[in-house]
Design an enzyme around this catalytic site. Structure first.
Site, PDB file in Angstrom:
ATOM      1  N   GLU A  92       0.856  -1.102   0.041  1.00  0.00           N
ATOM      2  CA  GLU A  92      -0.140  -0.180  -0.049  1.00  0.00           C
ATOM      3  C   GLU A  92       0.832   1.414  -0.158  1.00  0.00           C
ATOM      4  O   GLU A  92       2.099   1.290   0.506  1.00  0.00           O
ATOM      5  CB  GLU A  92      -1.097  -0.295   1.203  1.00  0.00           C
ATOM      6  N   CYS A 105       3.413   8.519   0.802  1.00  0.00           N
ATOM      7  CA  CYS A 105       3.886   7.781   1.828  1.00  0.00           C
ATOM      8  C   CYS A 105       4.001   6.243   1.338  1.00  0.00           C
ATOM      9  O   CYS A 105       2.973   5.717   0.806  1.00  0.00           O
ATOM     10  CB  CYS A 105       2.823   7.412   3.236  1.00  0.00           C
ATOM     11  N   CYS A 112       5.942  -6.827   7.477  1.00  0.00           N
ATOM     12  CA  CYS A 112       7.230  -6.213   8.235  1.00  0.00           C
ATOM     13  C   CYS A 112       7.416  -7.308   9.441  1.00  0.00           C
ATOM     14  O   CYS A 112       6.337  -7.776   9.819  1.00  0.00           O
ATOM     15  CB  CYS A 112       6.675  -5.092   8.962  1.00  0.00           C
ATOM     16  N   CYS A 116       6.286  -4.678  15.977  1.00  0.00           N
ATOM     17  CA  CYS A 116       5.534  -3.640  17.038  1.00  0.00           C
ATOM     18  C   CYS A 116       4.145  -3.977  17.233  1.00  0.00           C
ATOM     19  O   CYS A 116       3.461  -4.249  16.585  1.00  0.00           O
ATOM     20  CB  CYS A 116       5.728  -2.370  16.324  1.00  0.00           C
ATOM     21  N   CYS A 119       0.848  -2.110  15.781  1.00  0.00           N
ATOM     22  CA  CYS A 119       1.132  -1.803  14.366  1.00  0.00           C
ATOM     23  C   CYS A 119       0.305  -2.999  13.488  1.00  0.00           C
ATOM     24  O   CYS A 119       0.392  -4.063  13.691  1.00  0.00           O
ATOM     25  CB  CYS A 119       2.457  -1.700  13.844  1.00  0.00           C
ATOM     26  N   GLY A 161       6.428  -1.945   6.333  1.00  0.00           N
ATOM     27  CA  GLY A 161       7.768  -2.410   6.244  1.00  0.00           C
ATOM     28  C   GLY A 161       8.761  -1.478   6.853  1.00  0.00           C
ATOM     29  O   GLY A 161       8.499  -0.304   7.244  1.00  0.00           O
ATOM     30  N   GLU A 162      10.121  -1.898   7.080  1.00  0.00           N
ATOM     31  CA  GLU A 162      10.985  -1.237   7.962  1.00  0.00           C
ATOM     32  C   GLU A 162      12.093  -1.090   6.979  1.00  0.00           C
ATOM     33  O   GLU A 162      12.731  -1.924   6.268  1.00  0.00           O
ATOM     34  CB  GLU A 162      11.620  -2.127   8.876  1.00  0.00           C
ATOM     35  N   SER A 194      11.600   6.880   7.932  1.00  0.00           N
ATOM     36  CA  SER A 194      11.139   6.404   9.245  1.00  0.00           C
ATOM     37  C   SER A 194      11.742   5.052   9.487  1.00  0.00           C
ATOM     38  O   SER A 194      11.631   4.400   8.960  1.00  0.00           O
ATOM     39  CB  SER A 194       9.622   6.509   9.451  1.00  0.00           C
ATOM     40  N   SER A 216      11.263   6.208  15.539  1.00  0.00           N
ATOM     41  CA  SER A 216      10.215   5.654  16.233  1.00  0.00           C
ATOM     42  C   SER A 216      10.586   5.369  17.827  1.00  0.00           C
ATOM     43  O   SER A 216      11.197   4.144  17.748  1.00  0.00           O
ATOM     44  CB  SER A 216       9.728   4.307  15.572  1.00  0.00           C
ATOM     45  N   LEU A 217      10.311   6.198  18.526  1.00  0.00           N
ATOM     46  CA  LEU A 217      10.713   5.930  19.887  1.00  0.00           C
ATOM     47  C   LEU A 217       9.702   5.417  20.602  1.00  0.00           C
ATOM     48  O   LEU A 217       9.833   4.367  21.197  1.00  0.00           O
ATOM     49  CB  LEU A 217      11.371   7.658  20.294  1.00  0.00           C
ATOM     50  N   HIS A 218       8.609   6.146  21.117  1.00  0.00           N
ATOM     51  CA  HIS A 218       7.254   5.646  21.729  1.00  0.00           C
ATOM     52  C   HIS A 218       7.292   5.145  23.076  1.00  0.00           C
ATOM     53  O   HIS A 218       6.428   4.902  23.588  1.00  0.00           O
ATOM     54  CB  HIS A 218       6.855   4.126  20.584  1.00  0.00           C
ATOM     55  N   ASN A 292      -3.704   4.988  15.947  1.00  0.00           N
ATOM     56  CA  ASN A 292      -4.766   4.623  15.159  1.00  0.00           C
ATOM     57  C   ASN A 292      -5.211   3.218  15.455  1.00  0.00           C
ATOM     58  O   ASN A 292      -4.399   2.060  15.317  1.00  0.00           O
ATOM     59  CB  ASN A 292      -4.414   4.753  13.873  1.00  0.00           C
ATOM     60  N   CYS A 335      -1.246   5.847   9.997  1.00  0.00           N
ATOM     61  CA  CYS A 335      -0.165   5.144  10.525  1.00  0.00           C
ATOM     62  C   CYS A 335      -0.489   3.934  11.134  1.00  0.00           C
ATOM     63  O   CYS A 335      -1.267   3.927  11.833  1.00  0.00           O
ATOM     64  CB  CYS A 335       0.550   6.146  11.487  1.00  0.00           C
TER      65      CYS A 335
HETATM   66  N1  SAH Z   1       9.151   0.846  10.231  1.00  0.00           N
HETATM   67  C1  SAH Z   1       9.071   2.376  10.003  1.00  0.00           C
HETATM   68  C2  SAH Z   1       8.090   2.875   9.638  1.00  0.00           C
HETATM   69  C3  SAH Z   1       6.845   2.585  10.217  1.00  0.00           C
HETATM   70  S1  SAH Z   1       5.157   3.478  10.052  1.00  0.00           S
HETATM   71  C4  SAH Z   1       9.200   2.703  11.557  1.00  0.00           C
HETATM   72  O1  SAH Z   1       8.917   1.788  12.578  1.00  0.00           O
HETATM   73  O2  SAH Z   1       9.378   3.819  11.929  1.00  0.00           O
HETATM   74  C5  SAH Z   1       5.554   5.088  10.631  1.00  0.00           C
HETATM   75  C6  SAH Z   1       4.781   5.365  12.008  1.00  0.00           C
HETATM   76  O3  SAH Z   1       3.709   4.856  12.226  1.00  0.00           O
HETATM   77  C7  SAH Z   1       5.956   4.700  13.147  1.00  0.00           C
HETATM   78  O4  SAH Z   1       6.505   5.748  13.969  1.00  0.00           O
HETATM   79  C8  SAH Z   1       5.249   3.770  13.574  1.00  0.00           C
HETATM   80  O5  SAH Z   1       5.452   3.333  14.829  1.00  0.00           O
HETATM   81  C9  SAH Z   1       3.968   4.438  13.873  1.00  0.00           C
HETATM   82  N2  SAH Z   1       2.871   3.571  13.779  1.00  0.00           N
HETATM   83  C10 SAH Z   1       2.687   1.945  13.669  1.00  0.00           C
HETATM   84  N3  SAH Z   1       1.337   1.753  14.130  1.00  0.00           N
HETATM   85  C11 SAH Z   1       0.604   2.671  14.648  1.00  0.00           C
HETATM   86  C12 SAH Z   1      -0.683   2.878  14.861  1.00  0.00           C
HETATM   87  N4  SAH Z   1      -1.435   1.720  15.210  1.00  0.00           N
HETATM   88  N5  SAH Z   1      -1.077   4.192  15.300  1.00  0.00           N
HETATM   89  C13 SAH Z   1      -0.112   5.221  15.069  1.00  0.00           C
HETATM   90  N6  SAH Z   1       1.105   5.180  14.868  1.00  0.00           N
HETATM   91  C14 SAH Z   1       1.537   3.822  14.481  1.00  0.00           C
END
Ligand code: SAH
Length: 365
Positions: A92, A105, A112, A116, A119, A161-162, A194, A216-218, A292, A335
């Site tokens: 996508e 995007c 992937c 995570c 995700c 994907g990463e 990212s 992506s820190l989180h 999301n 996302c």
């Molecule tokens: N693999 C890369 C790109 C991923 S998507 C990465 O991990 O950075 C881009 C962003 O969306 C990342 O920061 C990811 O952690 C975040 N993300 C993934 N699932 C999500 C969700 N359900 N709600 C909000 N952000 C999300």
């Protein structure tokens, strides 16, 4: 034998193929401009090449094109494309119009493997790495749908994907995206990659390209980050932050730190303090991403007030903090909602299998 896809050749490779045939090297630029600027889908269209050369190209190479299996438009103008690959997999891409930008995007892998917890793409597991041509073709195919005069202004490698787990193909694709002579011609400042935080590849990327980096820190503790992002077992917060601190960030640029807001889990005053501490001295900005929701996920999005409170705490510490507006969530394009199939077609059995419940994460701290 299947013909080789001409988009798999770098400019240099194409130039040497041409010189072997006594054609001047500059024809490589001419051909690549047809492929990337004009979106040519066949050699026959390349009207400034001789018929003989067109014939030779056609004998040696194929011109790839992604199949658009589906495109959905969101009420907010976001468009999600489902593209079919030649082996039956699908990926996508999401086109996001904003006041002064049109961002695409794009995906770098089908599925992937990083797992995570929050995700949707992680639920699929890794199907395979994309070829550089499959990464670049997403831009070409999305651009084809635009009105004349409308152009994609920004690219973000934030789809499925990463990107850094598919380093060689991603770097090849970045080179074509940012090649001003005969590639797609995006300025590197308008391209953002990212990553989940693969430390050695981040260092390599910063040496080999000048695109923007988003990390992506989180979470602000190893305990929580390891639960949310298994990659943290391999590269801890301290290691990741140390890496970011030592990167040569070009003047007037910043690293973006993405921070998905998970209700009751990672947005306390303590978290704000720790986050601020971690990022001290790093030229950075923080992007808060309201979670999301997707099927099978146990997490919740904090309220607007809770998100703004966290933002204010960080701002008070002098950080630049944006809240990312969820785009296209009505069509599962936001996302973390990309699954390569419409999410309704994923059975709950599949979800249960790939995504063990994170019960411990549901208890607010
Ligand atoms: N693999 C890369 C790109 C991923 S998507 C990465 O991990 O950075 C881009 C962003 O969306 C990342 O920061 C990811 O952690 C975040 N993300 C993934 N699932 C999500 C969700 N359900 N709600 C909000 N952000 C999300």
């Amino acid at each position: 034998m299947a013909k080789r896809n001409i988009k798999e050749l770098s400019r240099e490779e194409l130039a040497s193929w041409l010189t072997e045939r006594r054609e001047p090297r500059y024809r490589a630029d001419q051909i690549q401009r047809w492929l990337y600027r004009k979106g040519a889908a066949s050699f026959a269209e390349m009207s400034d090449l001789s018929a003989r050369l067109r014939g030779a190209l056609d004998e040696a190479f194929a011109v790839s094109r992604l199949r658009t299996l589906r495109s959905d438009a969101s009420a907010d103008g976001t468009v999600k494309f489902l593209f079919g690959l030649t082996d039956g997999l699908s990926i996508e891409s999401v086109l996001i119009p904003e006041a002064k930008r049109l961002t695409l995007c794009i995906s770098t892998q089908a599925g992937c493997g990083l797992g995570c917890a929050f995700c949707a793409t992680a639920l699929m597991g890794l199907k395979r790495n994309l070829r550089s041509s499959e990464i670049v073709d997403q831009v070409i195919e999305a651009a084809r749908t635009l009105q004349p005069g409308v152009r994609i202004s920004h690219l973000v490698l934030m789809g499925m994907g990463e990107p850094l787990a598919n380093y060689p193909q991603t770097l090849r694709a970045l080179r074509i995206m940012t090649d001003a002579e005969s590639g797609l011609g995006f300025s590197a400042r308008r391209v953002t990659l990212s990553t989940v935080g693969l430390v050695p590849q981040i260092k390599r990327l910063m040496e080999e390209s000048r695109v923007n980096l988003a990390v992506s820190l989180h979470a602000t503790t190893d305990e929580l980050r390891s639960q949310l992002m298994p990659v943290n077992h391999k590269y801890s917060l301290a290691e990741l932050i140390e890496c970011c601190r030592s990167l040569p960030i070009p003047k007037r640029r910043r690293i973006t730190f993405e921070y998905v807001m998970l209700r009751g889990l990672n947005h306390s005053a303590e978290d704000a303090r720790r986050l601020s501490q971690l990022l001290r001295g790093i030229r950075s900005k923080i992007n808060l991403i309201p979670f999301n929701p997707h099927r099978g996920s146990p997490f919740e999005r904090p309220t607007r007030e809770e998100i703004e409170e966290f933002q204010n705490l960080l701002r008070a510490q002098g950080h630049q903090v944006n809240i990312r507006a969820p785009r296209g969530d009505d069509i599962h394009a936001a996302c973390g909602q990309l699954m390569g199939v419409s999410s309704e077609t994923v059975s709950s059995e599949q979800l249960k299998f790939v995504h063990p419940p994170h019960a411990s994460l549901l208890t607010p701290h």
